[in-house]
Write an enzyme that holds these catalytic residues in place. Structure first.
Site, mmCIF file in Angstrom:
data_model
loop_
_atom_site.group_PDB
_atom_site.id
_atom_site.type_symbol
_atom_site.label_atom_id
_atom_site.label_comp_id
_atom_site.label_asym_id
_atom_site.label_seq_id
_atom_site.Cartn_x
_atom_site.Cartn_y
_atom_site.Cartn_z
ATOM 1 N N ARG A 329 0.828 -1.220 0.000
ATOM 2 C CA ARG A 329 0.000 0.000 0.000
ATOM 3 C C ARG A 329 0.859 1.266 0.000
ATOM 4 O O ARG A 329 0.476 2.291 -0.567
ATOM 5 C CB ARG A 329 -0.957 -0.031 1.204
ATOM 6 N N GLY A 397 -1.466 -12.138 -4.535
ATOM 7 C CA GLY A 397 -2.889 -11.859 -4.760
ATOM 8 C C GLY A 397 -3.221 -10.429 -4.388
ATOM 9 O O GLY A 397 -4.027 -9.766 -5.046
ATOM 10 N N ASP A 619 -4.106 -15.150 7.517
ATOM 11 C CA ASP A 619 -2.842 -15.656 6.970
ATOM 12 C C ASP A 619 -2.068 -16.521 7.972
ATOM 13 O O ASP A 619 -1.026 -17.081 7.627
ATOM 14 C CB ASP A 619 -1.948 -14.477 6.546
ATOM 15 N N ARG A 691 3.951 -19.716 3.461
ATOM 16 C CA ARG A 691 3.516 -19.865 4.860
ATOM 17 C C ARG A 691 3.422 -21.337 5.280
ATOM 18 O O ARG A 691 3.605 -21.660 6.450
ATOM 19 C CB ARG A 691 2.190 -19.136 5.085
HETATM 20 C C1 S3P Z 1 -4.415 -8.982 2.391
HETATM 21 C C2 S3P Z 1 -5.656 -9.468 2.641
HETATM 22 C C3 S3P Z 1 -5.924 -10.872 2.916
HETATM 23 C C4 S3P Z 1 -4.655 -11.659 3.203
HETATM 24 C C5 S3P Z 1 -3.549 -11.314 2.263
HETATM 25 C C6 S3P Z 1 -3.215 -9.842 2.383
HETATM 26 C C7 S3P Z 1 -4.243 -7.553 2.113
HETATM 27 O O1 S3P Z 1 -6.530 -11.459 1.768
HETATM 28 O O2 S3P Z 1 -4.910 -13.032 3.135
HETATM 29 O O3 S3P Z 1 -2.382 -12.052 2.552
HETATM 30 O O4 S3P Z 1 -3.116 -7.060 2.151
HETATM 31 O O5 S3P Z 1 -5.250 -6.890 1.854
HETATM 32 P P1 S3P Z 1 -8.125 -11.417 1.540
HETATM 33 O O6 S3P Z 1 -8.490 -10.015 1.270
HETATM 34 O O7 S3P Z 1 -8.348 -12.300 0.356
HETATM 35 O O8 S3P Z 1 -8.714 -11.945 2.781
#
Ligand code: S3P
Length: 740
Positions: A329, A397, A619, A691
């Site tokens: 971010r 992701g 996580d 992880r």
């Molecule tokens: C994250 C949100 C989570 C988390 C990921 C990081 C983020 O995912 O599992 O490792 O930085 O916004 P989800 O939004 O799919 O829950």
């Protein structure tokens, strides 16, 4: 000026570099107006007759009548011209240079009025050639080559962005570098190799019968001495201008030579072998990583495994690397803000570095990271440039989904892609709500990446998320910053709120209602650069919290950990299982709560995991399952089907590994039941999930025989230096690289 090609460009010095800049710009868009000045009339006439420049000007005209002036001259000449240019240049003209040494030029720049300093952008293409002069210039000289921009404290980020764009148009990759480092680094990586090339030729000339020697010289000599064909005037200028750094570099090089002389005199074959193979590995790695070359290595080792001796006690006082979510971010918001954002504690893991590279590709100048520090020269909300290549999000992701929202609302199209794991992860969760706002995003039939994002104007929407996902919420908030109207997002359960907190830190109003479950932003505002101190990642700290908790005799302190309540599920759950984790020295750093965590061994009991804790520990389940396996009785998790679509199917991956270690488990579509027991050793597949790999490292502390974990290369995505830190606190884990 919105269209880059409507700028009037002036080139001072139409040699190899200046000529190649002019050629490159003309071949990108022949309408661009370029004027030039040089003492070499013939080069000027040739450039004009070939249509590479539009006009030959005097130095005064050049400075007065252009928007961008490129000083493509050797460093001493460039430094001498600075006062004159400052006196005559148009007050909006942006001035940049290409010199390989910055100290003298910057000394001259600092003597000039502030408004000149703000418009002066030091630049340095790492793209020369041993050829010189205009006749050798080519439009492709800078394509796919690195150009360093070296912002100083007075620089105007807008001037920097314009020079960044100039180099983008020439096909270069732009890297930022601190002024203080530039001359020192270049002395080692460029000036020394040039000097050595000249020296080896000089040494051969000095030999008696040098003609004979040259006759027998072959490819090795030609390769090594290539740089000695470079422009002698320019290089003597460079060596002298950078004498301070050159002398330091030469001293250390001469010391090395003396060492090698000793090994040879002592016939120390094995030491020489070691030194040479080490140098070969380093060079091969450099070619592969930084120049994208395929190299033939003796071992094509890519599979990283971990091996664990059973047992160990966990003790120490450590700080784990920076928070991954906040690091992503910081890059995103810093890039689209106005002004200069300074970041510390940045996670130098592969995921966050891919995000950083994506924004560099979109025209943002970023200096660093170095020791977790970086400086982002924001281009403002409308300042991103169309990426020239697909943006590679690696394993992340978060990066893919957040960028999807930001890119859907840009004025350009882009492609987002990832590694094997990311390219199988579901993207409908962001594509569908963005489509409600008017976005156009194409994916594979299975709604997986690569994503083709067609940027366009979006309208605000109200969206009730079906899953408690911070990634989806953040994606929509980023799109909402640009969309017309108010974007309102409702989350079914609280999930991490770093985007909201950081937006507020950047002066953007975010409204929260209904206990924080409804978040909204109005499109159209702007972000003001801020300082960001990124706390240590609680998701990385979690491995050590569990390590100390399950290991008798352990006691550990984890410093400066982010304890945002939307992330502390792991502490809540471990403590409710009987753990002894204390939160000490709580403070607030830039809107994020931070604390030291003290943890010591405790006997655990199984629990039924409350549903509201799932998004807060999303996580951390892999390592929590290890704790559950060490607890007395059953631990039951339901309502967590999200775990099946993380970097791996974490329910299946953990169940398989736990069973290998002799633990009884039952899996459900949305969870798992783990019966506490004792670990035996065995071979575990981490399925390439960072992880999962780290969770099983922690299991080794309570195993009766060794554990081997395969497929661990991705640990670097979130936790660079994990093995070192684990060893430091007493976890006996080794990294083994295996040939495939
Ligand atoms: C994250 C949100 C989570 C988390 C990921 C990081 C983020 O995912 O599992 O490792 O930085 O916004 P989800 O939004 O799919 O829950």
């Amino acid at each position: 000026m919105s269209d880059f090609y409507s700028n009037r460009i002036a080139i001072l010095g139409i040699g190899l570099i200046g000529g190649s800049i002019a050629r490159g710009l003309k071949s990108a868009n022949n309408d661009i107006f370029i004027s030039a000045y040089d003492q070499n009339d013939e080069a000027l006439r040739q450039a004009l007759s070939e249509g590479v420049i539009n006009q030959i000007s005097t130095l005064e005209e050049l400075a007065r009548e252009s928007n961008i002036l490129v000083i493509a001259l050797p460093p001493i000449t460039a430094a001498q011209l600075i006062p004159k240019l400052a006196a005559v240049a148009d007050k909006h003209c942006i001035i940049t240079d290409v010199a390989s040494v910055k100290s003298k030029i910057m000394e001259a720049v600092k003597e000039q009025p502030l408004s000149f300093q703000q418009r002066f952008v030091p630049g340095h293409p790492i793209a020369g050639s041993e050829e010189s002069e205009f006749k050798s210039s080519t439009s492709e000289l800078f394509r796919d080559r690195n150009v360093i921009l070296i912002p100083h404290t007075k620089i105007n980020p807008k001037a920097l962005a314009v020079v960044n764009e100039l180099w983008r148009k020439l096909g270069a990759n732009i890297l930022g570098m601190e002024l203080a480092k530039h001359d020192e680094v270049l002395a080692m990586t460029s000036h020394l190799p040039h000097l050595l090339a000249y020296t080896i030729v000089d040494a051969l000339v000095g030999q008696q019968q040098s003609e004979d020697i040259f006759r027998y010289a072959a490819g090795g000599f030609a390769d090594f001495s290539r740089l000695a064909s470079s422009n002698a005037k320019m290089w003597s200028d460079i060596f002298v201008t950078n004498s301070e750094a050159m002398i330091l570099t030469l001293d250390s090089y001469i010391e090395r030579l003396q060492e090698f002389k000793k090994y040879i005199a002592n016939q120390d074959h094995s030491l020489l072998m070691r030194k040479l193979s080490n140098a070969k590995d380093v060079r091969d790695d450099f070619l592969q990583k930084y120049l994208g070359n395929k190299v033939t290595t003796q071992s094509t080792a890519t599979n990283i495994n971990f091996t664990l001796a059973p047992g160990g006690v966990v003790k120490g006082d450590i700080r784990v690397p920076g928070d991954k979510s906040i690091s992503h971010r910081a890059i995103i918001l810093g890039s689209i803000s106005d002004g200069v954002t300074k970041v510390s504690g940045f996670l130098q893991g592969e995921d966050a570095l891919n995000t950083l590279a994506a924004f560099q590709e979109m025209g943002v100048t970023i200096v660093g990271p170095s020791n977790g520090k970086l400086t982002i020269y924001g281009v403002g909300k409308e300042g991103l440039k169309a990426p020239r290549v697909p943006l590679y999000m690696g394993n992340s992701g978060t990066a893919m989904r957040l960028l999807c929202g930001l890119l859907a609302v840009q004025k350009f199209d882009s492609v987002l892609t990832g590694d094997e794991s990311l390219n199988q992860r579901p993207m409908a969760r962001v594509i569908e709500p963005l489509a409600l706002m008017g976005a156009k995003i194409e994916s594979t039939e299975k709604n997986t990446p690569p994503l083709l994002v067609s940027g366009r104007e979006l309208k605000a929407a109200e969206y009730d998320m079906t899953i408690a996902s911070a990634q989806v919420k953040s994606c929509l908030l980023l799109a909402g910053l640009y969309a017309k109207g108010e974007t309102i997002i409702t989350e079914p359960a609280p999930c991490r709120d770093h985007t909201e907190r950081m937006l507020e830190g950047f002066g953007y109003v975010v409204t929260k209602q209904h206990d924080g479950r409804k978040t909204s932003v109005h499109g159209g505002g702007s972000l003001k650069a801020a300082s960001i101190d990124i706390p240590a990642d609680i998701s990385s700290a979690a491995f050590f919290l569990v390590a100390a908790t399950i290991t008798p005799g352990s006691k550990l302190i984890l410093r400066h950990v982010g304890v945002n309540p939307t992330r502390t599920g792991i502490i809540n759950l471990l403590n409710s299982m009987g753990a002894n984790i204390q939160i000490l020295n709580e403070t607030n750093v830039g809107g994020e709560p931070v604390a030291d965590l003290q943890v010591s061994y405790a006997a655990l009991r199984g629990i039924e995991i409350p549903k509201d804790q799932i998004p807060l520990a999303i996580d951390e389940f892999p390592v929590l399952f290890i704790a559950a396996a060490c607890a007395e009785g059953e631990t039951i998790l339901r309502g967590a089907s999200e775990l099946r679509v993380k970097e791996s199917d974490r329910i299946e991956a953990m169940a398989t590994g736990l069973e290998t270690l002799g633990i009884s488990v039952e899996t459900f579509s949305d969870g798992i039941c783990i019966e506490g027991g004792n670990f035996q050793g065995g071979v575990i597949d981490s399925f390439g999930d960072h992880r999962i790999a780290m969770a099983f490292v922690i299991a080794g502390l309570r195993a009766s025989t060794p554990i081997k974990i395969s497929n661990c290369a991705n640990v670097g995505t979130s936790f660079p230096g994990f093995i070192c830190l684990a060893n430091k606190v007493g976890i006996p884990v080794n990294q083994v690289t295996e040939e495939q």
